[in-house]
Design an enzyme around this catalytic site. Structure first.
Site, PDB file in Angstrom:
ATOM      1  CB  CYS A   1      43.182  41.656  36.940  1.00 57.03           C
ATOM      2  SG  CYS A   1      43.133  43.117  38.011  1.00 57.03           S
TER       3      CYS A   1
ATOM      4  CG  ASN B   1      42.444  47.633  36.553  1.00 57.53           C
ATOM      5  OD1 ASN B   1      41.633  46.718  36.536  1.00 57.53           O
ATOM      6  ND2 ASN B   1      43.680  47.466  36.961  1.00 57.53           N
TER       7      ASN B   1
ATOM      8  CG  HIS C   1      43.614  43.182  33.258  1.00 59.53           C
ATOM      9  ND1 HIS C   1      42.365  43.660  33.597  1.00 59.53           N
ATOM     10  CD2 HIS C   1      44.480  43.661  34.188  1.00 59.53           C
ATOM     11  CE1 HIS C   1      42.472  44.398  34.682  1.00 59.53           C
ATOM     12  NE2 HIS C   1      43.732  44.412  35.056  1.00 59.53           N
TER      13      HIS C   1
END
Length: 334
Positions: free
Chosen positions: A123, A290, A259
């Site tokens: 990420c 996500n 993020h």
């Protein structure tokens, strides 16, 4: 007489010149996830802030999504593919080990013999790619660099895992980084905490699956509470370090693009950083889930497209995830 290497002729400054994204056409609401786990829409929303996510179809491969996003970013930057000197792809969900998917994207987008390579930084991959692009431009190794974060995390999702089944989405986001007359990308605060690597990981290795040691296809697992504590308390410190390194105070920010892991994490970081109300905060996770390395550029594109952010705004971006790895910096929006 010892020969001397000539100094680099690159630009000392760089900035993001264009952004592009690709979201798969299929939208998956929480109700579909609930067919596989004992939970509720209310529980998922309260835990993550996620209402829906995009999942890729058979033809929406990591390569195809990357190509669409990169093409939009190049067009947005106002350059031609032939001007691109390097292509960096961050992904953990491209299942072909070699060659790098970046070589395919470089060829198909018409970037000729540009340097091309993949990175695996989870990420934080977009931040890592941004840092590398900045260095390539300063070094003179490339004038324009395409950085792509692309994931098909639906391929690595265990739909029976109540803690992760609802989290992940698919998509690709890309930016073009090029030379600038003044700093447009601040110093990077990046690093890793490998002693916590097991907090987010693949359930089993590929060779264990190949050798029949397990029958279930590998998936992503995580220790939710440990990840939450780390992200909120440690990453808020990293974000503040990035602001300090850039000489920017929270009140000077226009936009915050963390993020898109979890809405609770985002809101907690906003509180920890004491961001003033005028700062626009990306909350793309609600309808995108996500998407790992793709989440920051996808959120950036949406903010600009909807007018919630504008060209020239000062933004703090921070990515964090499996590794555990992280990267934060202050940028000027394209």
């Amino acid at each position: 007489m010892t020969a001397k290497i000539k100094p680099a002729k690159g630009s000392p400054y760089s900035r993001i010149l264009g952004v592009g994204g690709y979201r798969p056409t299929r939208i998956v609401p929480n109700e579909e996830i609930l067919k596989h786990i004992d939970s509720s829409d209310e529980w998922i929303r309260s835990r993550s802030g996620i209402a829906s996510r995009h999942w890729a179809g058979p033809d929406e491969t990591v390569a195809e999504m990357s190509l669409h996003a990169a093409g939009k970013a190049v067009a947005d930057a106002g350059i031609t593919p032939q001007q691109v000197g390097a292509v960096i792809i961050s992904t953990v969900s491209h299942f072909k080990q070699t060659p790098s998917i970046a070589t395919e994207i470089t060829d198909r987008m018409g970037a000729g013999k540009a340097a091309a390579f993949d990175i695996n930084a989870g990420c934080a991959g977009f931040g890592y790619g941004l840092t590398l692009a900045k260095g390539l431009i300063a070094d003179g190794s490339a004038e324009y660099v395409v950085v792509v974060g692309a994931e098909r995390l639906s391929d690595l999702t265990d739909l029976t895992d109540r803690s992760t089944a609802f989290l992940f989405g698919d998509g690709a986001g890309a930016v073009v980084v090029g030379p600038a007359s003044e700093p447009g990308i601040g110093p990077s605060i990046w690093g890793s905490e490998g002693d916590k690597a097991d907090v987010i990981s693949q359930t089993v290795s590929w060779d264990a699956y190949r050798d029949g040691e397990v029958e279930k296809f590998p998936a992503i697992r995580q220790e939710g509470q440990a990840v939450f504590r780390w992200a909120v308390y440690e990453m808020a410190k990293v974000a503040q370090q990035a602001l300090d390194a850039a000489g920017i105070a929270p009140a000077d920010l226009d936009v915050f693009i963390p993020h898109q892991a979890n809405m609770r994490i985002i809101d907690s970081m906003v509180k920890a950083l004491k961001l003033p109300e005028h700062v626009t905060v990306a909350r793309d996770v609600e309808t995108t889930g996500n998407t790992s390395a793709a989440s920051i550029p996808l959120a950036m594109e949406r903010l600009l497209a909807t007018g919630q952010a504008k060209s020239g705004d000062t933004a703090l971006v921070i990515g964090f995830g499996a590794g555990l790895v992280y990267a934060a910096t202050v940028v000027t929006l394209p």
